[in-house]
Design an enzyme around this catalytic site. Sequence first.
Site, PDB file in Angstrom:
ATOM      1  N   TYR A   1      -0.008  -0.046  10.535  1.00 16.22           N
ATOM      2  CA  TYR A   1      -0.599  -0.583   9.460  1.00 16.22           C
ATOM      3  C   TYR A   1       0.862  -0.420   8.284  1.00 16.22           C
ATOM      4  O   TYR A   1       1.129  -1.327   7.376  1.00 16.22           O
ATOM      5  CB  TYR A   1      -1.889   0.208   8.901  1.00 16.22           C
TER       6      TYR A   1
ATOM      7  N   SER B   1       0.900  -1.182  -0.092  1.00 16.91           N
ATOM      8  CA  SER B   1      -0.012  -0.032  -0.170  1.00 16.91           C
ATOM      9  C   SER B   1       0.685   1.199   0.046  1.00 16.91           C
ATOM     10  O   SER B   1       2.075   1.111   0.556  1.00 16.91           O
ATOM     11  CB  SER B   1      -0.777   0.158   1.167  1.00 16.91           C
TER      12      SER B   1
END
Length: 314
Positions: A187, A161
């Site tokens: 994350y 990501s």
Amino acid sequence: MIVTPFTATSTAVEVVDGIDLTGRRAVVTGGASGIGVETARALAGAGAEVTLAVRNLSAGGKTADDIIATTGNKQVSVGFLELADPASVAAFVAAWDGPLHLLVNNAGVMAAPFSRTPAGWELQFATNHLGHFALATGLHAALAAGASDTGRGSRVVSVSSAAHLRSPVVFDDIHFERRSYEPWSAYGQSKTANVLFAVELTRRWQGDGVTANALHPGGIRTNLQRHIAEADLDALRRAAGVTSFAWKSPEQGAATSVFVATSPLLEGVGGRYFEDVDEAGLNKPGERTGVAAYALDPESASRLWAVSEETLQR
């Protein structure tokens, strides 16, 4: 640098058009929701035998039926996999029989509230990295066999990501035992780990005909963002200086994964990072595109591999 004719709006079906995957076997983690569904659908549509590795077998079964109905490919099956549970990963690996040609590490959790697995690992790192690391290493022999039986190489797709730009892997405190937990930092480091994993896997396994690449699929509104309100996402974009933003459809979001998994341009190529169906350059300060230099660092990649092995052996 690999450059393609595709764009941010290209779909998975467009990317795989003209590619024949007959005789090739694929596993897609998280294949029952979001871009996992469209990744699996595109691979099946090109003739691959596809296994959906999922936590929810009922949802997986419905998705498999839908993919069979829309592609006409009956070689779509479902297997149970809970990435945060090493025993579940080990059971999936033990049940696998025969060669494997494509492993798409797609499943994940995003910006989740603080939680630890029973082993004491921070949930996002455990799910997004450690589970996929254990899965890939457990299937190494199958991937090597897949490379041998076709002569075309086997591939591991590591879905990262742009959030990897938020944090390197903080080796001194990966599991937030001493620092305060922040969901996006957690994350981010797990997504950096996804890129580093592709770098080191390629270094170690390229001689076996196995390569890995990482990618950012783009922004797709799916169940992945279940922990995040739309207003919070808007605030994060403003803070990052993003003045305009358009969500991709799941079909568009799956395109880069499918490209990395199938494109002839990537034959024998690994350890790279892609976005919008193109290889990304290095990130520039203040921008939210490209890949961070720390995510491609070979020393960090080697260190992460060693730390991951040690963690899973405890």
